[in-house]
Design a protein around this motif. Structure first.
Motif, PDB file in Angstrom:
ATOM      1  N   HIS A 170      13.481   8.924   2.312  1.00  0.00           N
ATOM      2  CA  HIS A 170      12.067   8.541   2.298  1.00  0.00           C
ATOM      3  C   HIS A 170      11.639   8.121   0.900  1.00  0.00           C
ATOM      4  O   HIS A 170      11.464   6.936   0.638  1.00  0.00           O
ATOM      5  N   SER A 184      -5.192   8.772   4.072  1.00  0.00           N
ATOM      6  CA  SER A 184      -3.780   8.424   3.929  1.00  0.00           C
ATOM      7  C   SER A 184      -2.928   9.101   4.998  1.00  0.00           C
ATOM      8  O   SER A 184      -3.175  10.246   5.378  1.00  0.00           O
ATOM      9  N   SER A 185      -1.893   8.399   5.432  1.00  0.00           N
ATOM     10  CA  SER A 185      -0.992   8.970   6.454  1.00  0.00           C
ATOM     11  C   SER A 185      -0.199  10.144   5.894  1.00  0.00           C
ATOM     12  O   SER A 185       0.430  10.872   6.656  1.00  0.00           O
ATOM     13  N   ASP A 186      -0.224  10.348   4.591  1.00  0.00           N
ATOM     14  CA  ASP A 186       0.469  11.486   3.974  1.00  0.00           C
ATOM     15  C   ASP A 186      -0.459  12.654   3.682  1.00  0.00           C
ATOM     16  O   ASP A 186      -0.056  13.623   3.019  1.00  0.00           O
ATOM     17  N   HIS A 221       2.618  10.347  -4.033  1.00  0.00           N
ATOM     18  CA  HIS A 221       3.775   9.892  -3.261  1.00  0.00           C
ATOM     19  C   HIS A 221       3.953   8.400  -3.507  1.00  0.00           C
ATOM     20  O   HIS A 221       2.982   7.633  -3.446  1.00  0.00           O
ATOM     21  N   THR A 224       0.834  -1.221   0.000  1.00  0.00           N
ATOM     22  CA  THR A 224       0.000   0.000   0.000  1.00  0.00           C
ATOM     23  C   THR A 224       0.866   1.268   0.000  1.00  0.00           C
ATOM     24  O   THR A 224       0.367   2.357   0.305  1.00  0.00           O
ATOM     25  N   ALA A 225       2.140   1.103  -0.410  1.00  0.00           N
ATOM     26  CA  ALA A 225       3.120   2.167  -0.158  1.00  0.00           C
ATOM     27  C   ALA A 225       3.102   3.282  -1.183  1.00  0.00           C
ATOM     28  O   ALA A 225       4.133   3.602  -1.816  1.00  0.00           O
ATOM     29  N   GLY A 226       1.937   3.880  -1.379  1.00  0.00           N
ATOM     30  CA  GLY A 226       1.859   5.020  -2.285  1.00  0.00           C
ATOM     31  C   GLY A 226       0.457   5.588  -2.281  1.00  0.00           C
ATOM     32  O   GLY A 226      -0.511   4.900  -1.933  1.00  0.00           O
ATOM     33  N   ASN A 227       0.347   6.864  -2.654  1.00  0.00           N
ATOM     34  CA  ASN A 227      -0.959   7.503  -2.622  1.00  0.00           C
ATOM     35  C   ASN A 227      -1.055   8.623  -3.642  1.00  0.00           C
ATOM     36  O   ASN A 227      -0.039   9.177  -4.083  1.00  0.00           O
ATOM     37  N   HIS A 269       7.192   5.021  -3.245  1.00  0.00           N
ATOM     38  CA  HIS A 269       8.524   4.597  -2.796  1.00  0.00           C
ATOM     39  C   HIS A 269       9.184   3.816  -3.930  1.00  0.00           C
ATOM     40  O   HIS A 269       9.830   2.799  -3.720  1.00  0.00           O
ATOM     41  N   LYS A 318      -6.796   8.482  -1.001  1.00  0.00           N
ATOM     42  CA  LYS A 318      -7.173   7.112  -0.606  1.00  0.00           C
ATOM     43  C   LYS A 318      -7.189   6.990   0.925  1.00  0.00           C
ATOM     44  O   LYS A 318      -6.554   7.790   1.618  1.00  0.00           O
ATOM     45  N   SER A 338      -5.968   5.199   4.359  1.00  0.00           N
ATOM     46  CA  SER A 338      -4.652   4.684   4.730  1.00  0.00           C
ATOM     47  C   SER A 338      -4.632   3.159   4.797  1.00  0.00           C
ATOM     48  O   SER A 338      -5.553   2.527   5.326  1.00  0.00           O
ATOM     49  N   GLY A 339      -3.570   2.561   4.220  1.00  0.00           N
ATOM     50  CA  GLY A 339      -3.323   1.135   4.417  1.00  0.00           C
ATOM     51  C   GLY A 339      -4.252   0.199   3.688  1.00  0.00           C
ATOM     52  O   GLY A 339      -4.256  -1.003   3.958  1.00  0.00           O
TER      53      GLY A 339
HETATM   54  O1  LIG Z   1       5.715   6.117   3.671  1.00  0.00           O
HETATM   55  C1  LIG Z   1       4.660   5.923   4.242  1.00  0.00           C
HETATM   56  C2  LIG Z   1       4.608   5.550   5.669  1.00  0.00           C
HETATM   57  O2  LIG Z   1       5.892   5.708   6.250  1.00  0.00           O
HETATM   58  C3  LIG Z   1       3.379   6.065   3.472  1.00  0.00           C
HETATM   59  O3  LIG Z   1       3.621   6.948   2.415  1.00  0.00           O
HETATM   60  C4  LIG Z   1       2.916   4.769   2.818  1.00  0.00           C
HETATM   61  O4  LIG Z   1       2.989   3.722   3.744  1.00  0.00           O
HETATM   62  C5  LIG Z   1       1.492   4.939   2.311  1.00  0.00           C
HETATM   63  O5  LIG Z   1       0.677   5.223   3.418  1.00  0.00           O
HETATM   64  P1  LIG Z   1      -0.933   5.332   3.253  1.00  0.00           P
HETATM   65  O6  LIG Z   1      -1.449   3.934   2.944  1.00  0.00           O
HETATM   66  O7  LIG Z   1      -1.230   6.284   2.108  1.00  0.00           O
HETATM   67  O8  LIG Z   1      -1.397   5.856   4.589  1.00  0.00           O
END
Ligand SMILES: O=C(CO)[C@@H](O)[C@@H](O)COP(=O)(O)O
Length: 256
Positions: free
Chosen positions: A179, A93-95, A114, A37-40, A116, A62, A64-65
């Motif tokens: 990051h 989202s956490s971002d 965002h 789930t590492a993007g938004n 990774h 979106k 989060s998670g």
């Molecule tokens: O990098 C991070 C968390 O450290 C967040 O961008 C990534 O896990 C996506 O989080 P979300 O699912 O959008 O809350």
């Protein structure tokens, strides 16, 4: 279900943004930019009937998670530009704070992404900007892709780092140190395109550097390439962003 506090005047625009943002999230795994789930992706919703972006705007992002296969339009959440949840069953989202900070401070920005993605994040891990040594970089980024400061998630520090780093840069991408990349655009589709192109040039230049030093491009040539791509390429102004097929169609095909 918590009652929505989205203004009735913004209803149609919010619903349209939910469809677009849901479809664009499917582009992240499709282009190999995320794991799990590492993007938004988010999109600004302008509430001013005259169409002027402002502090009262909303953002669609979106929850989060949540895995990408569950990200339907109805799963999207709506926040104000302080990051307060206005509509949706799950936490944003956490971002969200970073996205909201960008929208508050960059009124010309309509979309934020965002990821990774591996190669761009490897450059972020080294805290090294990606040099402008490819015509594709001049086209899309207008120069190097800069590095933003190390900032821990949870407040405005990531958003502030994005805005301060991109100030005075033509790049729609920034590598937040240790990051990963954030990208911006006139809308969410343009920001997703920037994320896709960023990962491509990050990979190509990484490969080139294994065998030698990539050669710089004359700044005047960078200016010419950037101007052409932004104003002539494809179907005209910003045609490059519109050249991609419709993500909603892609999403249907991807899940067919
Ligand atoms: O990098 C991070 C968390 O450290 C967040 O961008 C990534 O896990 C996506 O989080 P979300 O699912 O959008 O809350």
């Amino acid at each position: 279900m918590t009652a929505s506090t989205v203004p009735a005047s913004a209803r149609d625009a919010v619903d349209a943004a939910k469809v677009q943002v849901a479809a664009l999230h499917a582009e992240l795994p499709r282009w190999g930019l995320v794991v799990w789930t590492a993007g938004n992706v988010s999109q600004r919703v302008v509430v001013d009937p005259a169409g002027a972006p402002g502090a009262a705007d909303l953002l669609v992002i979106k929850p989060s998670g949540v895995t990408y296969d569950e990200l339907t339009p109805d799963a999207m959440v709506v926040c104000d530009l302080d990051g307060t949840l206005l509509e949706g069953e799950r936490s944003p989202s956490s971002d969200t704070a970073a996205h909201a900070y960008v929208y508050r401070n960059m009124p010309e920005v309509g979309g934020v992404v965002h990821t990774h993605s591996t190669y761009a994040t490897a450059w972020a891990a080294r805290g090294e900007e990606i040099p402008c040594v490819l015509t594709m970089m001049a086209d899309e980024f207008g120069g190097p892709v800069p590095v933003g400061p190390f900032a821990i998630i949870g407040d405005d520090s990531i958003g502030r780092g994005i805005v301060e780093t991109l100030a005075g840069s033509r790049s729609p991408a920034v590598l937040m140190r240790n990051h990963g990349p954030f990208t911006i655009g006139r809308d969410a589709k343009a920001a997703v395109k920037a994320a896709v192109m960023l990962e491509e040039v990050a990979r190509t230049i990484h490969v080139a550097r294994q065998l030698g030093d990539p050669l710089p491009i004359d700044p005047a040539a960078v200016d010419r390439l950037y101007d052409r791509y932004q104003n002539v390429y494809g179907q005209g102004a910003a045609g490059g962003a519109d050249a991609a097929t419709d993500p909603a169609t892609n999403a249907e095909e991807a899940h067919a």
